[in-house]
Motif scaffolding. Sequence first.
Motif, PDB file in Angstrom:
ATOM      1  N   THR A 238       0.816  -1.225   0.000  1.00  0.00           N
ATOM      2  CA  THR A 238       0.000   0.000   0.000  1.00  0.00           C
ATOM      3  C   THR A 238       0.845   1.268   0.000  1.00  0.00           C
ATOM      4  OG1 THR A 238      -0.103   0.060   2.417  1.00  0.00           O
ATOM      5  CG2 THR A 238      -1.824  -1.194   1.278  1.00  0.00           C
TER       6      THR A 238
ATOM      7  N   GLN B 261      -0.872   4.107   1.852  1.00  0.00           N
ATOM      8  CA  GLN B 261      -2.161   4.604   1.371  1.00  0.00           C
ATOM      9  C   GLN B 261      -3.282   3.662   1.793  1.00  0.00           C
ATOM     10  OE1 GLN B 261      -2.132   7.681  -0.386  1.00  0.00           O
ATOM     11  NE2 GLN B 261      -0.036   7.554   0.405  1.00  0.00           N
ATOM     12  N   ASP B 262      -4.526   4.060   1.507  1.00  0.00           N
ATOM     13  CA  ASP B 262      -5.682   3.272   1.920  1.00  0.00           C
ATOM     14  C   ASP B 262      -6.022   2.151   0.934  1.00  0.00           C
ATOM     15  OD1 ASP B 262      -6.011   4.856   4.168  1.00  0.00           O
ATOM     16  OD2 ASP B 262      -7.300   6.285   3.114  1.00  0.00           O
ATOM     17  N   THR B 263      -5.511   2.238  -0.284  1.00  0.00           N
ATOM     18  CA  THR B 263      -5.850   1.251  -1.309  1.00  0.00           C
ATOM     19  C   THR B 263      -4.620   0.431  -1.695  1.00  0.00           C
ATOM     20  OG1 THR B 263      -5.484   2.951  -2.987  1.00  0.00           O
ATOM     21  CG2 THR B 263      -7.753   2.589  -2.254  1.00  0.00           C
ATOM     22  N   HIS B 264      -4.881  -0.780  -2.209  1.00  0.00           N
ATOM     23  CA  HIS B 264      -3.808  -1.702  -2.547  1.00  0.00           C
ATOM     24  C   HIS B 264      -3.240  -1.413  -3.931  1.00  0.00           C
ATOM     25  CE1 HIS B 264      -5.937  -4.812   0.257  1.00  0.00           C
ATOM     26  NE2 HIS B 264      -5.439  -3.773   0.903  1.00  0.00           N
TER      27      HIS B 264
ATOM     28  N   GLN C 194      -8.379   3.599  -9.732  1.00  0.00           N
ATOM     29  CA  GLN C 194      -8.221   4.950  -9.220  1.00  0.00           C
ATOM     30  C   GLN C 194      -7.097   5.670  -9.965  1.00  0.00           C
ATOM     31  OE1 GLN C 194      -8.347   5.700  -4.857  1.00  0.00           O
ATOM     32  NE2 GLN C 194      -6.228   6.360  -5.103  1.00  0.00           N
TER      33      GLN C 194
ATOM     34  N   ARG D 118      -3.745   1.464  -8.751  1.00  0.00           N
ATOM     35  CA  ARG D 118      -4.491   1.409  -7.493  1.00  0.00           C
ATOM     36  C   ARG D 118      -5.963   1.244  -7.820  1.00  0.00           C
ATOM     37  NH1 ARG D 118      -1.953   2.527  -2.738  1.00  0.00           N
ATOM     38  NH2 ARG D 118       0.026   3.685  -2.835  1.00  0.00           N
TER      39      ARG D 118
ATOM     40  N   ARG E 220      -9.999   1.581  -6.951  1.00  0.00           N
ATOM     41  CA  ARG E 220     -10.831   2.535  -6.219  1.00  0.00           C
ATOM     42  C   ARG E 220     -11.208   1.946  -4.858  1.00  0.00           C
ATOM     43  NH1 ARG E 220     -12.611   6.786  -9.168  1.00  0.00           N
ATOM     44  NH2 ARG E 220     -12.454   6.646 -11.442  1.00  0.00           N
ATOM     45  N   PRO E 221     -11.445   2.781  -3.855  1.00  0.00           N
ATOM     46  CA  PRO E 221     -11.853   2.270  -2.530  1.00  0.00           C
ATOM     47  C   PRO E 221     -13.068   1.356  -2.640  1.00  0.00           C
ATOM     48  CG  PRO E 221     -11.350   4.610  -2.404  1.00  0.00           C
ATOM     49  CD  PRO E 221     -11.315   4.251  -3.863  1.00  0.00           C
ATOM     50  N   GLY E 222     -12.990   0.211  -1.982  1.00  0.00           N
ATOM     51  CA  GLY E 222     -14.097  -0.738  -1.981  1.00  0.00           C
ATOM     52  C   GLY E 222     -14.087  -1.725  -3.128  1.00  0.00           C
TER      53      GLY E 222
END
Length: 836
Positions: A51, A54-57, A91, A223, A225-227
């Motif tokens: 990561t 960051q919040d996303t993989h 993303q 990356r 997107r979140p979720g």
Amino acid sequence: MSAWIDIRYAARLLLKKPLFTLTTTAIVTVGLALTLYTFTLVQQLVFKPLTLGQDTHLIAIAGEFKAAHGVRQRVDPYHLNRIQSHSTLLQSMSLYQSAVRTVGQQGNEASSHKVHLTYVQWDIFEVAGVQPLLGRSFSPSDQQNESQSVVVLSYDIWQRIFAGNADIIGQVVQVEAIPVQVIGVMPPGFAFPTQAQVWQIMTQTRLEPASPSNRGGLQAVARLRPGVTLTQFQHELATLLQRQLQALPQEFAWRADVAGGYLQAVPFKLSVDVLYQHYSVLVAMMLVVLLILLLTCINVGNLLLARVNEQIRDVAIRVALGVPQRRLILQMLWESTLICCVGGILALGLAHWGMMLTNQALDEIFAMSGARPFWWTFSLSLDSVWMLLGAVLLMILITGFIPAWRALQGDINGILRDGTRGALSQRAGRVNQALVMSEIALSCVVLVIAVMLLGSSLAAQQADYGVQTEQRLTASVRLAWGSYRWNGGEPQARKKRNDFYYGLKDKLEQLPNVRSVAYFSSLPGTGGGTSHFEIQGQAAAVFSDNPMWNFEVVSRGAWHAVGMQLLEGRDFNLTDLAIDSRELRGSGSPVIINAAMARELFPQGGAVGQRIRTLDGEGWHSEWRTIVGVVSDSIHGPTLDSTSTPYTGYGLMDLRSWWMNIVVHYSGDEAQAMAALQQAIIDLDADATVHQIQSYQSLIKQPLLLIESLNQVFVAGGLVALFLAASGIYAMSANSIALRSQEIATRRALGVPDKHVVGLFIRQALVQLAVGLVAGVLAALWLSAQLANAMVVDSHSYILALLGIPGLIVMLVLLATLLPVSRQLKHAPAEALRQD
């Protein structure tokens, strides 16, 4: 208050039996430490998503992995750009290509240094989420500027090559002897995507071709997107790619038939070829260690069960006096809890020590190449601590529940009336039989896999690669692209390149301590990577049925330097230089094959004069290559590696632009030979670099070091499993037989001969062996099949493991049965019947 009393009671019981306590604690410590170490290693190598804070993989979008070559297929950026344009789940995304290049300061007097350079799209650092420490990041205008390229340096390169010059921003340095401008310096430790030391912007033309082409070599990092999950994007990727491939011209139609998809999305860590290739080895390693943990639980549970059997009369009295069962269970669980908690604390320290040794080993493995991915520095993380707590809790439940359940399931009245052995033998015997069979199966799996890997690793180390390695020095020689452009094989460009190589060869061979010098694209024992080839007029009906070879290029007169011999035909000579490198597809080229190819593919002789060419199954093929000679056998690539093959063909390096490795056969001191090589390079051209200078023995050993490190985990697991198997099987068998002492005494009192009593227990042991070994061997065969996808398992080790390990376990079980039975037979029947 009652809990504290129970804890003190459990502690007193453990202190009364110090040998038992030390033994069980040691078993728990080793089992937990091995599990914690392996979990941390595998998680940080592969399974924990990258990561970068960051919040996303981060994920990778790359080509199909070619197992025969050990690398991923090159990808046309045309498709990657359209995936980026049409995806709704990404993303951000950026393209890059990793390479080995030379970097140096401006000026002819400055020497160049080998570095890991990554060609990148302008937004690579935005995707990573990390910005330069000094200067600025890339911008879209940098990408559009075709005349002046710019670079960003890693902190290490800034310090090591440019002495931490505070005015480095804006200065012009040389990459491949081509002037470029420095615009930034990254923070310490940043080496994204894998082991980058310098980042250079790619041009818009290269990144965004207007139509499909055969240009490739790019990968994408993205990356989600979140979720969004990786599985969701993989479905979207397949849909978008299918639409693209349907509209392709016929010459690219093969891309629609690529197994697994022309483009594949994987967790970013699996974009490292060596990890993807050995992924099944890592999974197998984790499974084996989990089996060892289970084996540890069974052993400790059995030891505690034996203690319960000794104390069962006291437990029965307490139950009869009205002590609640819940209280008794908690008291027994406290004993297991104390052992497992102490073992867990010791395991934490032991695993930490293992991490330190692993980091030191990786430092040595990658000291020469510098190709260590930046996340390959291991330490115990919070995830590791949570895993340890979970493993300790699981072990407490398993090792504490079995004895507690065992104690409270007995016939209390029978125990008080008849004593331990008489009342409990039948039920306890069934429990012990099940535990023995489980132990046999688990031990068989772990030991078979450990022997296979250890044997294969030793076989690779001792393999005959067909060359002499003593008194040989090897190194990689790189010529700066800016000074030695190939220009498609244009005669003057080819001559300049070859003049350097043969000039260096002549200069070195004039030294008194140098006997001979040669060049190989990959020296025997290294390299690897196989391709299909066909013999003219003998093409297989199905492409995959064509044989495979490793194709390398060598200098003229290369064989003597490595101890190989020309067996038939002629060597490469100056007449071969008449071939125009720009017209190879039309004119063909000479090739020399090894003896195995000549012997097996041309059994009637007459290999010289035959023509062969390389194929890739996608419509591409090399020029026809005419066999002009046969040399002694050599093997390229470690025999442990699935990319190795016994067939090798050698082309002439003078006709191609491949990077070369030098081998120097010297006499006297190795350090003097190294110094002579380095000085000769500097004297000829400061833009040329020589790196990875080492002995030939070290070079051959180098590719094996990483897989050997993984094998050591299996070997450690095997040794632990052997100890657990020997001690556990014996302890369980002895306990089972002890519980049946009254049965043995009764049979003997009724006149049954001792040999029949022994035979009864041997038959029962054989049944347990049959069940346990069948389950263990089947599981080991499945695991070995998974390993065979990533490496070549030595056939002798395979047979030894499948025959020797079951034989060893049979011997252990029979001894574990005979010894306790013999002890029982030494007592008179009347004496045994009087025992409680």
